[in-house]
Design a protein around this motif. Structure first.
Motif, PDB file in Angstrom:
ATOM      1  N   SER A  59     -49.311  81.929 -32.398  1.00 50.77           N
ATOM      2  CA  SER A  59     -47.968  81.711 -32.963  1.00 50.77           C
ATOM      3  C   SER A  59     -47.801  80.348 -33.615  1.00 50.77           C
ATOM      4  N   THR A  60     -48.861  79.560 -33.690  1.00 51.65           N
ATOM      5  CA  THR A  60     -48.752  78.222 -34.269  1.00 51.65           C
ATOM      6  C   THR A  60     -49.857  78.002 -35.297  1.00 51.65           C
ATOM      7  N   PRO A  61     -49.704  77.009 -36.162  1.00 54.35           N
ATOM      8  CA  PRO A  61     -50.797  76.671 -37.088  1.00 54.35           C
ATOM      9  C   PRO A  61     -52.080  76.311 -36.350  1.00 54.35           C
ATOM     10  N   GLN A  62     -51.945  75.609 -35.234  1.00 53.68           N
ATOM     11  CA  GLN A  62     -53.125  75.195 -34.481  1.00 53.68           C
ATOM     12  C   GLN A  62     -53.890  76.395 -33.920  1.00 53.68           C
ATOM     13  N   SER A  63     -53.163  77.352 -33.379  1.00 49.57           N
ATOM     14  CA  SER A  63     -53.831  78.534 -32.827  1.00 49.57           C
ATOM     15  C   SER A  63     -54.469  79.369 -33.943  1.00 49.57           C
ATOM     16  N   ALA A  64     -53.818  79.401 -35.100  1.00 51.43           N
ATOM     17  CA  ALA A  64     -54.385  80.143 -36.226  1.00 51.43           C
ATOM     18  C   ALA A  64     -55.668  79.488 -36.721  1.00 51.43           C
ATOM     19  N   VAL A  65     -55.679  78.166 -36.799  1.00 55.74           N
ATOM     20  CA  VAL A  65     -56.887  77.452 -37.224  1.00 55.74           C
ATOM     21  C   VAL A  65     -58.017  77.686 -36.230  1.00 55.74           C
ATOM     22  N   ALA A  66     -57.716  77.636 -34.929  1.00 51.39           N
ATOM     23  CA  ALA A  66     -58.739  77.874 -33.911  1.00 51.39           C
ATOM     24  C   ALA A  66     -59.337  79.267 -34.062  1.00 51.39           C
ATOM     25  N   ALA A  67     -58.477  80.268 -34.299  1.00 47.30           N
ATOM     26  CA  ALA A  67     -58.960  81.642 -34.460  1.00 47.30           C
ATOM     27  C   ALA A  67     -59.792  81.779 -35.731  1.00 47.30           C
ATOM     28  N   ALA A  68     -59.321  81.183 -36.823  1.00 44.49           N
ATOM     29  CA  ALA A  68     -60.021  81.300 -38.099  1.00 44.49           C
ATOM     30  C   ALA A  68     -61.375  80.599 -38.067  1.00 44.49           C
ATOM     31  N   THR A  69     -61.425  79.389 -37.535  1.00 49.87           N
ATOM     32  CA  THR A  69     -62.698  78.656 -37.508  1.00 49.87           C
ATOM     33  C   THR A  69     -63.713  79.341 -36.593  1.00 49.87           C
ATOM     34  N   ALA A  70     -63.229  79.924 -35.505  1.00 50.76           N
ATOM     35  CA  ALA A  70     -64.133  80.668 -34.622  1.00 50.76           C
ATOM     36  C   ALA A  70     -64.675  81.902 -35.335  1.00 50.76           C
ATOM     37  N   ALA A  71     -63.819  82.568 -36.100  1.00 55.06           N
ATOM     38  CA  ALA A  71     -64.254  83.765 -36.829  1.00 55.06           C
ATOM     39  C   ALA A  71     -65.300  83.405 -37.877  1.00 55.06           C
ATOM     40  N   VAL A  72     -65.062  82.319 -38.608  1.00 54.44           N
ATOM     41  CA  VAL A  72     -66.018  81.904 -39.633  1.00 54.44           C
ATOM     42  C   VAL A  72     -67.330  81.467 -38.995  1.00 54.44           C
ATOM     43  N   ALA A  73     -67.255  80.763 -37.877  1.00 51.08           N
ATOM     44  CA  ALA A  73     -68.469  80.346 -37.181  1.00 51.08           C
ATOM     45  C   ALA A  73     -69.281  81.551 -36.715  1.00 51.08           C
ATOM     46  N   ALA A  74     -68.572  82.655 -36.434  1.00 52.61           N
ATOM     47  CA  ALA A  74     -69.248  83.876 -35.991  1.00 52.61           C
ATOM     48  C   ALA A  74     -69.766  84.710 -37.159  1.00 52.61           C
ATOM     49  N   GLY A  75     -69.491  84.254 -38.401  1.00 51.10           N
ATOM     50  CA  GLY A  75     -70.047  84.946 -39.558  1.00 51.10           C
ATOM     51  C   GLY A  75     -69.048  85.576 -40.505  1.00 51.10           C
ATOM     52  N   PRO A 100     -53.266  85.187 -41.910  1.00 50.84           N
ATOM     53  CA  PRO A 100     -52.090  85.753 -41.243  1.00 50.84           C
ATOM     54  C   PRO A 100     -50.918  85.919 -42.210  1.00 50.84           C
ATOM     55  N   VAL A 101     -49.712  86.048 -41.632  1.00 51.74           N
ATOM     56  CA  VAL A 101     -48.508  86.282 -42.427  1.00 51.74           C
ATOM     57  C   VAL A 101     -47.759  84.994 -42.729  1.00 51.74           C
ATOM     58  N   PHE A 102     -47.607  84.123 -41.742  1.00 58.83           N
ATOM     59  CA  PHE A 102     -46.683  83.001 -41.863  1.00 58.83           C
ATOM     60  C   PHE A 102     -47.280  81.841 -42.649  1.00 58.83           C
ATOM     61  N   SER A 103     -46.458  81.250 -43.523  1.00 57.61           N
ATOM     62  CA  SER A 103     -46.932  80.258 -44.484  1.00 57.61           C
ATOM     63  C   SER A 103     -47.593  79.058 -43.821  1.00 57.61           C
ATOM     64  N   ALA A 104     -46.991  78.528 -42.757  1.00 53.50           N
ATOM     65  CA  ALA A 104     -47.547  77.333 -42.121  1.00 53.50           C
ATOM     66  C   ALA A 104     -48.947  77.603 -41.578  1.00 53.50           C
ATOM     67  N   GLN A 105     -49.150  78.784 -41.017  1.00 54.91           N
ATOM     68  CA  GLN A 105     -50.477  79.140 -40.518  1.00 54.91           C
ATOM     69  C   GLN A 105     -51.477  79.281 -41.664  1.00 54.91           C
ATOM     70  N   VAL A 106     -51.029  79.904 -42.752  1.00 50.63           N
ATOM     71  CA  VAL A 106     -51.918  80.099 -43.905  1.00 50.63           C
ATOM     72  C   VAL A 106     -52.344  78.757 -44.489  1.00 50.63           C
ATOM     73  N   GLU A 107     -51.402  77.844 -44.658  1.00 47.72           N
ATOM     74  CA  GLU A 107     -51.725  76.529 -45.206  1.00 47.72           C
ATOM     75  C   GLU A 107     -52.729  75.801 -44.326  1.00 47.72           C
ATOM     76  N   ALA A 108     -52.547  75.878 -43.025  1.00 50.50           N
ATOM     77  CA  ALA A 108     -53.460  75.201 -42.105  1.00 50.50           C
ATOM     78  C   ALA A 108     -54.855  75.811 -42.148  1.00 50.50           C
ATOM     79  N   ILE A 109     -54.932  77.133 -42.191  1.00 46.64           N
ATOM     80  CA  ILE A 109     -56.228  77.802 -42.252  1.00 46.64           C
ATOM     81  C   ILE A 109     -56.940  77.480 -43.560  1.00 46.64           C
ATOM     82  N   SER A 110     -56.221  77.541 -44.668  1.00 49.45           N
ATOM     83  CA  SER A 110     -56.835  77.314 -45.976  1.00 49.45           C
ATOM     84  C   SER A 110     -57.435  75.926 -46.090  1.00 49.45           C
TER      85      SER A 110
END
Length: 295
Positions: free
Chosen positions: A22-38, A45-55
């Protein structure tokens, strides 16, 4: 969205569903783990703050389900149905039907402002007159505002489907103007509302989306909506690109585009998306397709 992504036994080989939290930090953690896994592409995700942080944190394409066009760029592709896509669909049909004089009426707020600006840009490209928008928090004084600079317009565009929408529609009932709406109207039950009778609104491809929505309803016990259609189309997008071995920006921006349950779409190198939509007319208990746009 999870139910939509797994509809029909999906999502499929090589496609994982990850909770972005539910936060930018949790989204970044999920995204970086996914990329590290290949992971080679992320949908969501849907929410702008999470998208900006992931990008800012990963170097793979991110296909966000947000409708915020400002997110486009830096490997970020906006997949949500944007105000510009709704305006393109509804105003194209209005132009074809001779409704060359339109006013956009919106409540205060960011989405209303974005919708009004999109209508002005699209109207200019189509060669129709879109007057300066009218911003009202309620219907009081609406008719006077619409006639402040001359006679009533031929059509009034009401893109925001919040609590102001029924009041705006009722104030315009019987005034001889054509009501126009955005894809936000798709989530509403308008069939029994007399003020909306004969109104037109942008909507997902009715044939494709109706079949998806019925399958989703049977699987989940509830109606879906555009966001679930986007989740389903996002999984299908990954499946198509994975099978072609093109899980990259070049695959996303292929010239022929794609076809989903929302309708046909094509990603641009800018990160924006062109999308074909239907335009429905509200009848007495039913809706009829009066036109559609393509990409």
């Amino acid at each position: 969205m999870r139910s939509a992504a797994t509809l029909g036994g999906g999502p499929g080989i090589g496609i994982e569903i990850v909770d972005s939290g539910s936060t930018p930090q949790s989204a970044v953690a999920a995204a970086t783990a996914a990329v590290a896994a290949g992971a080679e592409i992320l949908v969501g995700p849907v929410f702008s703050a999470q998208v900006e942080a992931i990008s800012a944190s990963v170097r793979v394409p991110v296909v966000t389900l947000s409708n915020n066009a400002a997110l486009a760029g830096r490997r970020t592709f906006v997949f949500g149905v944007t105000p510009a896509q709704s305006a393109q669909a509804i105003l194209s049909i209005a132009a074809q039907r001779g409704l060359g004089d339109v006013v956009t009426v919106v409540p205060p707020g960011a989405f209303g402002a974005q919708s009004a600006q999109a209508a002005e840009r699209v109207g200019a490209a189509l060669g129709i007159r879109v007057r300066p928008s009218v911003v009202r928090s309620n219907a009081q004084g609406l008719m006077a505002a619409l006639q402040a600079n001359g006679p009533l317009p031929k059509a009034v565009y009401l893109p925001v489907a919040d609590a102001t929408l029924p009041d705006f529609a009722e104030a315009l009932q019987g005034q001889g103007v054509q009501l126009l709406g955005s894809t936000q109207w798709s989530a509403l039950d308008l069939s029994g509302r007399r003020a909306f009778r004969e109104a037109w609104f942008a909507a997902p491809d009715p044939l494709r989306f109706a079949a998806f929505d019925e399958a989703f309803r049977q699987a989940s016990g509830t109606s879906g909506g555009i966001i679930t259609g986007l989740a389903f189309d996002g999984v299908d997008l990954l499946r198509i690109l994975g099978q072609a071995g093109k899980l990259n920006a070049a695959g996303l921006t292929r010239p022929e585009g794609f076809t989903g349950v929302i309708g046909p779409y094509r990603f641009l190198r800018s990160g924006l998306c062109e999308r074909g939509l239907g335009v429905l007319k509200v009848g007495a208990g039913e809706f009829s397709l009066i036109g559609s746009t393509s990409v």
